[in-house]
Design an enzyme around this catalytic site. Structure first.
Site, PDB file in Angstrom:
ATOM      1  N   ASP A  52      -6.425 -13.160  -1.754  1.00  0.00           N
ATOM      2  CA  ASP A  52      -5.728 -11.854  -1.808  1.00  0.00           C
ATOM      3  C   ASP A  52      -5.218 -11.695  -3.247  1.00  0.00           C
ATOM      4  O   ASP A  52      -4.066 -11.017  -3.533  1.00  0.00           O
ATOM      5  CB  ASP A  52      -4.708 -11.760  -0.777  1.00  0.00           C
ATOM      6  CG  ASP A  52      -4.047 -10.195  -0.383  1.00  0.00           C
ATOM      7  OD1 ASP A  52      -4.721  -9.385  -1.088  1.00  0.00           O
ATOM      8  OD2 ASP A  52      -3.143 -10.096   0.191  1.00  0.00           O
ATOM      9  N   GLY A 103       0.334  -9.240  -3.099  1.00  0.00           N
ATOM     10  CA  GLY A 103      -0.628  -9.817  -3.289  1.00  0.00           C
ATOM     11  C   GLY A 103      -0.387 -11.403  -3.845  1.00  0.00           C
ATOM     12  O   GLY A 103       0.907 -11.694  -3.845  1.00  0.00           O
ATOM     13  N   HIS A 119       0.861  -1.337   0.211  1.00  0.00           N
ATOM     14  CA  HIS A 119      -0.190   0.037  -0.081  1.00  0.00           C
ATOM     15  C   HIS A 119       0.967   1.122   0.038  1.00  0.00           C
ATOM     16  O   HIS A 119       2.161   1.221   0.477  1.00  0.00           O
ATOM     17  CB  HIS A 119      -0.832  -0.113   1.263  1.00  0.00           C
ATOM     18  CG  HIS A 119      -1.808  -1.050   1.436  1.00  0.00           C
ATOM     19  ND1 HIS A 119      -3.153  -0.709   1.376  1.00  0.00           N
ATOM     20  CD2 HIS A 119      -1.771  -2.499   1.093  1.00  0.00           C
ATOM     21  CE1 HIS A 119      -3.975  -1.950   1.478  1.00  0.00           C
ATOM     22  NE2 HIS A 119      -2.963  -2.970   1.219  1.00  0.00           N
ATOM     23  N   HIS A 145       3.000 -16.824   1.084  1.00  0.00           N
ATOM     24  CA  HIS A 145       2.714 -15.871   2.236  1.00  0.00           C
ATOM     25  C   HIS A 145       2.976 -16.266   3.781  1.00  0.00           C
ATOM     26  O   HIS A 145       3.297 -15.702   4.704  1.00  0.00           O
ATOM     27  CB  HIS A 145       1.468 -15.221   2.134  1.00  0.00           C
ATOM     28  CG  HIS A 145       1.288 -14.259   1.108  1.00  0.00           C
ATOM     29  ND1 HIS A 145       1.147 -14.624  -0.266  1.00  0.00           N
ATOM     30  CD2 HIS A 145       1.265 -12.996   1.106  1.00  0.00           C
ATOM     31  CE1 HIS A 145       1.338 -13.490  -0.993  1.00  0.00           C
ATOM     32  NE2 HIS A 145       1.083 -12.625  -0.271  1.00  0.00           N
TER      33      HIS A 145
HETATM   34 ZN   LIG Z   1      -3.059  -6.634   2.647  1.00  0.00          ZN
END
Ligand SMILES: [Zn+2]
Length: 377
Positions: free
Chosen positions: A273, A308, A142, A250
């Site tokens: 995700d 992601g 982000h 992940h």
């Molecule tokens: Zn996230």
């Protein structure tokens, strides 16, 4: 509309298995599960040999698919492309997920969701706002320049959808209890994520408002002996669910299995995700002007950071079964539990009167077909 049916050697209804059975529906709702031998001749019927029919998968965190990122195409058309791409991987319903963006674009996402639900886009369940109410120290992919802590006034400025589910991922430690309470009063599902909280910052008055934790282990303060962090709090808060990405990138399978042991049954659920590359030939996309590409099945930005996942729900389910989770539990983690997490009535199990939704899987758990509100894709 008359009755229709799909049948297979095995049906798992979310509670128990049925052998050589058919799922029968009438228009948009489930009518019954019956032995294939008892199927009436005038029912339109499709048989899937060597397959398993399960409750339709529900993915509460989908950033993109079919070459489209929700952040780059915040329209009902964009949502439709994403839903369609994820049906190839068994997902019947999803929440398009907006990665931290400007207030103007958040409003666009809320409007597109409202319009999409009015237009009855197949598989659209609501919207997931992942930020921008996050912690800079756990920003992931982000843009931290967009982050802020919203007040009740800030939240009231938005026009929220009157239909569909709203899920918010927020760094709870940074947000005033009044703003968190406002979200709960408006029936949002609140998930703590992209959070760097110490356990002591997740005070009881805040924690009681938290329904879940977003992508457990990723973008949250870790579990340590002297400091439980967000991970420890997530694992130790029985009431709250944890979503988890099971792409074998992940989260390590052992960490997944340990977390699964720690949580009460029903409180671990699978999310992808997923990004634009899922269900698409394209192996890259742009986010906030940065190119993210698939390298060795990983989605990474120019600095090599994870951004992601490049995986569908069916593959995510296959992974957890390979890691030792029982098949029925894995299927519930992809449907029953996410339905409960969002408090969706009439989804997540195959029961008479429930929405006619199912996922048909082959022996390797690859999606063969998906039923959404009585329409077979
Ligand atoms: Zn996230």
């Amino acid at each position: 509309m008359g009755l229709k049916a799909i049948s297979a050697p095995r049906i798992f209804d979310g509670k128990q298995y049925h052998s050589n059975a058919a799922l029968v529906w009438n228009d948009e709702h489930i009518h019954s599960i019956v032995p294939i031998s008892e199927l009436n001749d005038n029912i339109e019927h499709q048989h899937f040999a060597d397959a398993l029919i399960a409750p339709g998968f529900i993915d509460i965190q989908v950033n993109g698919g079919g070459g489209v990122m929700f952040n780059n195409d915040i329209t009902p058309t964009g949502i439709e492309v994403i839903c369609s791409a994820h049906r190839k991987h068994g997902t019947a319903y999803l929440l398009p997920t907006l990665i931290s963006s400007t207030p103007e674009r958040i409003q666009l996402a809320l409007n597109a969701t409202q319009q999409g639900i009015r237009d009855k886009i197949a598989g659209l369940l609501g919207v997931h706002l992942e930020g921008p109410w996050l912690n800079k120290d756990k920003k992931g992919a982000h843009d931290p320049n967009l982050f802020y802590a919203p007040s009740v006034d800030d939240l009231s400025q938005f026009t929220w959808p009157s239909q569909g589910k709203v899920l918010v991922t927020a760094a709870v430690e940074n947000i005033e209890p009044s703003a968190l309470r406002w979200m709960k009063e408006h029936n949002f599902t609140l998930s703590c994520g992209h959070s760097n909280a110490k356990a002591s910052q997740l005070t009881e008055d805040k924690l009681v408002l938290v329904d879940g934790f977003t992508h457990l282990f990723n973008a949250m303060s870790p579990f340590e002996g002297r400091e439980p962090g967000v991970v420890g709090t997530a694992l130790n808060t029985d009431r709250a669910w944890c979503s988890i990405i099971t792409d074998n990138i992940h989260v390590h399978p052992q960490s997944f299995l340990l977390a699964h042991k720690a949580k009460p049954q029903g409180k671990m659920l699978i999310v992808t995700d997923a990004m634009a590359t899922v269900g698409s030939e394209k192996d890259y996309f742009e986010l906030d002007g940065e190119v993210i590409s698939v390298v060795d099945n990983k989605l990474v930005n120019s600095r090599g950071n994870l951004a992601g996942a490049h995986i569908g729900m069916d593959e995510s389910v296959a992974n957890v079964i390979e890691w030792g989770i029982a098949e029925d539990e894995a299927l519930k983690m992809a449907s029953t539990y996410p339905a409960q997490a969002l408090q969706c009535d009439k989804l997540g199990t195959l029961e008479d009167g429930f929405r006619a939704s199912a996922t048909v899987l082959d022996r390797e758990y690859r999606s063969q077909a998906v039923l959404v509100d009585g329409k077979l894709y």
